[in-house]
Design a protein around this motif. Structure first.
Motif, PDB file in Angstrom:
ATOM      1  N   GLN A  30      -9.235 -10.829   3.669  1.00  0.00           N
ATOM      2  CA  GLN A  30      -9.226  -9.503   4.292  1.00  0.00           C
ATOM      3  C   GLN A  30      -8.066  -8.662   3.752  1.00  0.00           C
ATOM      4  O   GLN A  30      -8.238  -7.468   3.464  1.00  0.00           O
ATOM      5  CB  GLN A  30      -9.124  -9.639   5.809  1.00  0.00           C
ATOM      6  N   SER A  33      -8.920  -7.443   0.410  1.00  0.00           N
ATOM      7  CA  SER A  33      -9.892  -6.346   0.440  1.00  0.00           C
ATOM      8  C   SER A  33      -9.212  -5.006   0.705  1.00  0.00           C
ATOM      9  O   SER A  33      -9.630  -3.974   0.181  1.00  0.00           O
ATOM     10  CB  SER A  33     -10.968  -6.600   1.502  1.00  0.00           C
ATOM     11  N   VAL A  34      -8.163  -5.005   1.513  1.00  0.00           N
ATOM     12  CA  VAL A  34      -7.435  -3.773   1.799  1.00  0.00           C
ATOM     13  C   VAL A  34      -6.654  -3.333   0.558  1.00  0.00           C
ATOM     14  O   VAL A  34      -6.576  -2.140   0.244  1.00  0.00           O
ATOM     15  CB  VAL A  34      -6.494  -3.955   3.000  1.00  0.00           C
ATOM     16  N   TYR A  36      -7.554  -3.833  -2.473  1.00  0.00           N
ATOM     17  CA  TYR A  36      -8.707  -3.297  -3.205  1.00  0.00           C
ATOM     18  C   TYR A  36      -8.664  -3.540  -4.710  1.00  0.00           C
ATOM     19  O   TYR A  36      -9.559  -4.155  -5.255  1.00  0.00           O
ATOM     20  CB  TYR A  36      -8.873  -1.802  -2.929  1.00  0.00           C
ATOM     21  N   GLU A  94     -16.059  -4.313   0.958  1.00  0.00           N
ATOM     22  CA  GLU A  94     -16.181  -3.386   2.088  1.00  0.00           C
ATOM     23  C   GLU A  94     -16.499  -4.123   3.380  1.00  0.00           C
ATOM     24  O   GLU A  94     -16.015  -3.751   4.460  1.00  0.00           O
ATOM     25  CB  GLU A  94     -17.233  -2.315   1.804  1.00  0.00           C
ATOM     26  N   THR A  97     -13.168  -5.423   4.664  1.00  0.00           N
ATOM     27  CA  THR A  97     -12.327  -4.366   5.229  1.00  0.00           C
ATOM     28  C   THR A  97     -12.849  -3.937   6.591  1.00  0.00           C
ATOM     29  O   THR A  97     -12.072  -3.635   7.506  1.00  0.00           O
ATOM     30  CB  THR A  97     -12.237  -3.164   4.278  1.00  0.00           C
ATOM     31  N   LEU A 106      -6.122  -2.626  10.422  1.00  0.00           N
ATOM     32  CA  LEU A 106      -6.155  -1.926   9.139  1.00  0.00           C
ATOM     33  C   LEU A 106      -4.856  -1.197   8.839  1.00  0.00           C
ATOM     34  O   LEU A 106      -4.331  -1.292   7.730  1.00  0.00           O
ATOM     35  CB  LEU A 106      -7.316  -0.935   9.110  1.00  0.00           C
ATOM     36  N   ARG A 132      -8.657   3.165  -3.603  1.00  0.00           N
ATOM     37  CA  ARG A 132      -7.897   2.361  -2.644  1.00  0.00           C
ATOM     38  C   ARG A 132      -7.284   3.234  -1.548  1.00  0.00           C
ATOM     39  O   ARG A 132      -7.359   2.908  -0.359  1.00  0.00           O
ATOM     40  CB  ARG A 132      -6.788   1.598  -3.368  1.00  0.00           C
ATOM     41  N   LEU A 136      -9.016   4.258   2.644  1.00  0.00           N
ATOM     42  CA  LEU A 136      -8.269   4.025   3.874  1.00  0.00           C
ATOM     43  C   LEU A 136      -8.481   5.184   4.851  1.00  0.00           C
ATOM     44  O   LEU A 136      -8.581   4.981   6.061  1.00  0.00           O
ATOM     45  CB  LEU A 136      -6.780   3.835   3.578  1.00  0.00           C
ATOM     46  N   TYR A 139     -11.820   4.635   6.555  1.00  0.00           N
ATOM     47  CA  TYR A 139     -11.788   3.604   7.596  1.00  0.00           C
ATOM     48  C   TYR A 139     -10.907   3.993   8.782  1.00  0.00           C
ATOM     49  O   TYR A 139     -11.105   3.504   9.892  1.00  0.00           O
ATOM     50  CB  TYR A 139     -11.327   2.272   7.007  1.00  0.00           C
TER      51      TYR A 139
END
Length: 260
Positions: A30, A33-34, A36, A94, A97, A106, A132, A136, A139
């Motif tokens: 995870q 993934s953030v 990226y 995705e 994330t 997040l 990237r 954000l 999200y």
């Protein structure tokens, strides 16, 4: 019919393999993934330790301890390795994330990534770096952050449509999409449906979703921009009576009364 290999490499199949991993490895992915874009094991290690994500022995990560998990993640199609570093596979990034968002983690993860990864982004694909930061904003339900990221880091190579398609349609999740900030939802509908017309590639699924949203009775059903967009789509399809019905609907909205 899709081959067995293709089915095994779908978004769903990759996510199912992710769910078989221990929780600490899920958390590590995870975080990846953030981040990226590609990153070194050392930078990932620093992020994991800052987030207090322990390894399987309940201890802090080292770059060496990450070597075997990264190899395993690569073998099961969750991670890609290159000379630039390691990154989540595009078909899982995705989804992971979105898991971070569900845990309300997040913002914390993004701040950690900013601290430990930003200095290592030189030389990377500017598209990846820009997306990237822009994603954000998506999200975090912050359209202003999306615009700011593109303005400051866009390098002239990434547009809003690219960001939206990367995030929203990889894969598309109807319920998640409709839970987002209404302004972002409107922007996605406008970009995708108008592009479908210009490219002569209809998007019937998204068009049907727009129709569904506007008869749902929810907050979006009173969105003047979405009603106007549906009217436009009807006109382009030659559905004059239905377009007129939407024009009449617009006249009932305070902000449009007297102007339609």
């Amino acid at each position: 019919m899709a081959s067995q290999g293709n089915r095994g490499n779908s978004h769903t199949q990759r996510f199912e393999r992710y769910l078989t991993l221990p929780e600490h490895e899920q958390r590590a992915l995870q975080m990846l993934s953030v981040i990226y874009h590609p990153v070194s094991r050392t930078a990932l290690m620093n992020c994991l330790n800052s987030a207090n994500i322990k390894n399987g022995q309940g201890k802090r990560w080292t770059a060496l301890l990450l070597q075997q998990p990264v190899l395993n993640w690569t073998q099961i199609g969750l991670v890609i390795q290159s000379s630039a570093g390691i990154q989540c596979h595009p078909k899982i990034v995705e989804l992971l994330t979105r898991e971070v968002v569900k845990r309300n983690a997040l913002l914390a993860y993004a701040q950690i990534a900013e601290k430990h990864v930003s200095g290592a982004s030189n030389g990377l694909d500017p598209v990846d770096v820009t997306i990237r930061f822009a994603r954000l904003g998506v999200y975090l339900n912050d359209s202003a952050q999306v615009a700011e990221a593109l303005a400051q880091r866009g390098y002239g190579v990434v547009d809003l449509a690219t960001v939206f398609r990367t995030v929203y349609f990889n894969p598309f999740d109807r319920d998640w999409f409709l839970s987002l900030d209404p302004e972002l939802i409107v922007m996605v509908f406008e970009i995708e449906l108008r592009d479908a017309v210009l490219s002569l590639k209809p998007n019937p699924d998204l068009f049907e979703l727009l129709e569904s949203v506007l008869v749902s009775g929810g907050q979006l059903a009173q969105s003047a921009p979405l009603i106007a967009l549906l009217c436009e789509q009807y006109l382009l399809q030659g559905r004059i009576q239905e377009a007129r019905a939407q024009i009449a609907r617009l006249t009932t909205l305070d902000q449009y009364a007297g102007h339609v």
